[in-house]
Scaffold this motif. Structure first.
Motif, PDB file in Angstrom:
ATOM      1  N   UNK A  73      -0.075  -7.682   6.020  1.00 19.68           N
ATOM      2  CA  UNK A  73       0.162  -8.930   6.861  1.00 19.68           C
ATOM      3  C   UNK A  73       1.807  -9.106   6.584  1.00 19.68           C
ATOM      4  N   UNK A  74       2.238  -9.039   5.396  1.00 20.19           N
ATOM      5  CA  UNK A  74       3.547  -9.382   5.037  1.00 20.19           C
ATOM      6  C   UNK A  74       4.613  -8.503   5.754  1.00 20.19           C
ATOM      7  N   UNK A  83       4.232  -6.798   8.315  1.00 20.67           N
ATOM      8  CA  UNK A  83       4.546  -6.786   9.912  1.00 20.67           C
ATOM      9  C   UNK A  83       5.504  -8.222  10.026  1.00 20.67           C
ATOM     10  N   UNK A  84       5.051  -9.062   9.204  1.00 19.80           N
ATOM     11  CA  UNK A  84       5.665 -10.273   9.594  1.00 19.80           C
ATOM     12  C   UNK A  84       7.381 -10.108   9.079  1.00 19.80           C
ATOM     13  N   UNK A  85       7.684  -9.212   8.244  1.00 17.84           N
ATOM     14  CA  UNK A  85       9.093  -8.957   7.938  1.00 17.84           C
ATOM     15  C   UNK A  85       9.621  -7.668   8.496  1.00 17.84           C
ATOM     16  N   UNK A  86       9.051  -7.264   9.721  1.00 17.10           N
ATOM     17  CA  UNK A  86       9.343  -6.123  10.390  1.00 17.10           C
ATOM     18  C   UNK A  86       9.676  -4.872   9.724  1.00 17.10           C
ATOM     19  N   UNK A 111      -0.894  -3.608  14.025  1.00 16.51           N
ATOM     20  CA  UNK A 111       0.716  -3.887  14.676  1.00 16.51           C
ATOM     21  C   UNK A 111       1.527  -2.970  13.597  1.00 16.51           C
ATOM     22  N   UNK A 170      17.146  -7.890  -7.916  1.00 13.95           N
ATOM     23  CA  UNK A 170      17.562  -7.690  -6.443  1.00 13.95           C
ATOM     24  C   UNK A 170      18.945  -7.919  -6.138  1.00 13.95           C
ATOM     25  N   UNK A 194       5.776  -9.612  -1.167  1.00 15.22           N
ATOM     26  CA  UNK A 194       6.246 -10.872  -0.411  1.00 15.22           C
ATOM     27  C   UNK A 194       7.646 -10.963  -0.558  1.00 15.22           C
ATOM     28  N   UNK A 195       8.319 -11.360  -1.673  1.00 11.95           N
ATOM     29  CA  UNK A 195       9.649 -11.642  -2.327  1.00 11.95           C
ATOM     30  C   UNK A 195      10.546 -10.495  -1.931  1.00 11.95           C
ATOM     31  N   UNK A 255      10.775 -10.005   1.855  1.00 10.16           N
ATOM     32  CA  UNK A 255      11.612 -11.145   2.558  1.00 10.16           C
ATOM     33  C   UNK A 255      12.717 -10.960   2.351  1.00 10.16           C
ATOM     34  N   UNK A 303      14.266  -7.819   4.124  1.00 14.62           N
ATOM     35  CA  UNK A 303      13.724  -7.822   5.698  1.00 14.62           C
ATOM     36  C   UNK A 303      14.317  -7.017   6.629  1.00 14.62           C
ATOM     37  N   UNK A 304      13.612  -6.373   7.626  1.00  8.44           N
ATOM     38  CA  UNK A 304      14.299  -5.776   8.542  1.00  8.44           C
ATOM     39  C   UNK A 304      14.802  -6.348   9.623  1.00  8.44           C
TER      40      UNK A 304
END
Lengths: 241, 241
Positions: B117-118, B120-123, B151, B184, B233-234, B237, B240-241
């Motif tokens: 899910x994450x 997809x949300x961050x492309x 997706x 990071x 998730x971190x 994010x 992210x794409x």
């Protein structure tokens, strides 16, 4: 050490009752399973008794030796558990008071436990949850904290009241919201910050959003759907203490 | 529309078999429950049949009208479900190919679904999982994706092979690791990046860590314990794409 062999024993019945929130609320007690969590609970000084069907690895005043059948009845896990501790809830005071989260109606125990775990990892100072947030002391939530519940003050309160107090104390209070909100890049870090995360389906209640100093969204494209514990993780990482 | 009233019906038995990974693997089919997920599955064009014990809201060629008892047998949820779709697995090709995640032995279906899910949300463009990662097509994992599985391309592969291919394609491959790793802030974003997340208890296998271009950790203090879906998730994010 006391031995118990009957499933009908009064103590066994009382402990089994702790699978239910009502009994946990009434007694102020809860169960934790497994060595790692019990180690954390012992360290926090909130263990009342240890129950085992094997040799107990701890030197502890109150140990109950029970049968595997009793253990099976007390455990809420599928895999075999040989150690359960009866713990009492305890209030911790925040040491510092700079970063807190408010949980508005989080329903899934896994999400709640994970949020508490993340809060400790990013040095947050307290967790406040609304009265309609699920119980932290159920087995799934406790396991999801990985023991973090013993490391952070946790309060069940009316969040409107909490917000008023935090603002008086100088906190910037920020609600997460997809609408009429700023990205994290637009919201500067400040010394005292509180973040509100909402229910899995409904998000943060509109009246709490309205009372917040600002509204925050996590920048994403397309699908725009994050689990609340993941969203919480990203926000707590970004503004970590 | 076909009516089924017997719990012993061969189709009912076949569908119930899809609760088990073995049957899903053998047939290439899986079940999804509830309107939201079925809507996503219809949109993706992978629905074979819709099963309902009420009026079906969809205009669809293959609808089975069943009894509430059959519905109850087919559903894996506690709350009442009135719509179930039988779907076939399908391979999607990545449209772009710049950001991917590799999942090395993730065991919890909720974590797997949440990571998808994450992504997809961050492309992100694709998810690769190791052969010992849990099944994406079990009920809990599907629900945790919130439909995101329809997706994003999802592959079950030997991750060592995948890493070799990605590196040949110009990807920077980064393993998450608490030890001998960079924060990071120390790892710049680049045009093609792959991130490896590991098993809940063991992390990323040492041989995959050794084969990666770099190792990444999430900056934290004290407790140092994050759920893998939160860590994912971190990282997603941040890059992210």
């Amino acid at each position: 050490m006391e031995e118990i062999v009957s499933l009908q024993n009064a103590k066994v019945k009382k402990w089994t009752g702790l699978h239910h929130k009502k009994e946990r609320d009434a007694s102020g007690l809860f169960l934790v399973e497994g060595e790692h969590l019990i180690g954390e609970a012992l360290h926090a000084g909130c263990v009342e008794a240890i129950i085992t069907d094997t040799k107990c690895p701890y030197d502890f005043a109150s140990i109950y030796q029970v049968t595997p059948a009793i253990m099976h009845k007390l455990s809420e896990n599928i895999s075999e558990v040989h150690l359960i501790a009866v713990c009492h809830k305890f209030e911790q005071e925040p040491r510092e008071f700079k970063r807190v989260i408010l949980l508005d109606g989080v329903q899934d125990p896994g999400n709640l436990g994970t949020l508490v775990r993340t809060a400790v990892s990013f040095s947050f100072d307290a967790v406040y949850c609304s009265e309609d947030t699920c119980d932290l002391y159920n087995d799934k939530a406790i396991r999801s904290t990985q023991g973090a519940l013993f490391h952070i003050p946790f309060f069940r309160r009316n969040l409107k009241d909490v917000m008023t107090e935090l603002k008086k104390d100088g906190f910037v209070v920020i609600a997460t919201s997809l609408e009429q909100s700023h990205t994290m890049a637009e919201i500067p870090s400040s010394s005292q910050m509180a973040f509100i995360f909402g229910n899995e389906g409904q998000g943060v209640h509109p009246e709490l959003q309205a009372a917040a100093d600002d509204r925050l969204r996590i920048d994403m494209h397309g699908f725009e759907s994050l689990n609340v514990a993941v969203a919480g993780g990203i926000v707590m990482y970004t503004y970590r203490g």
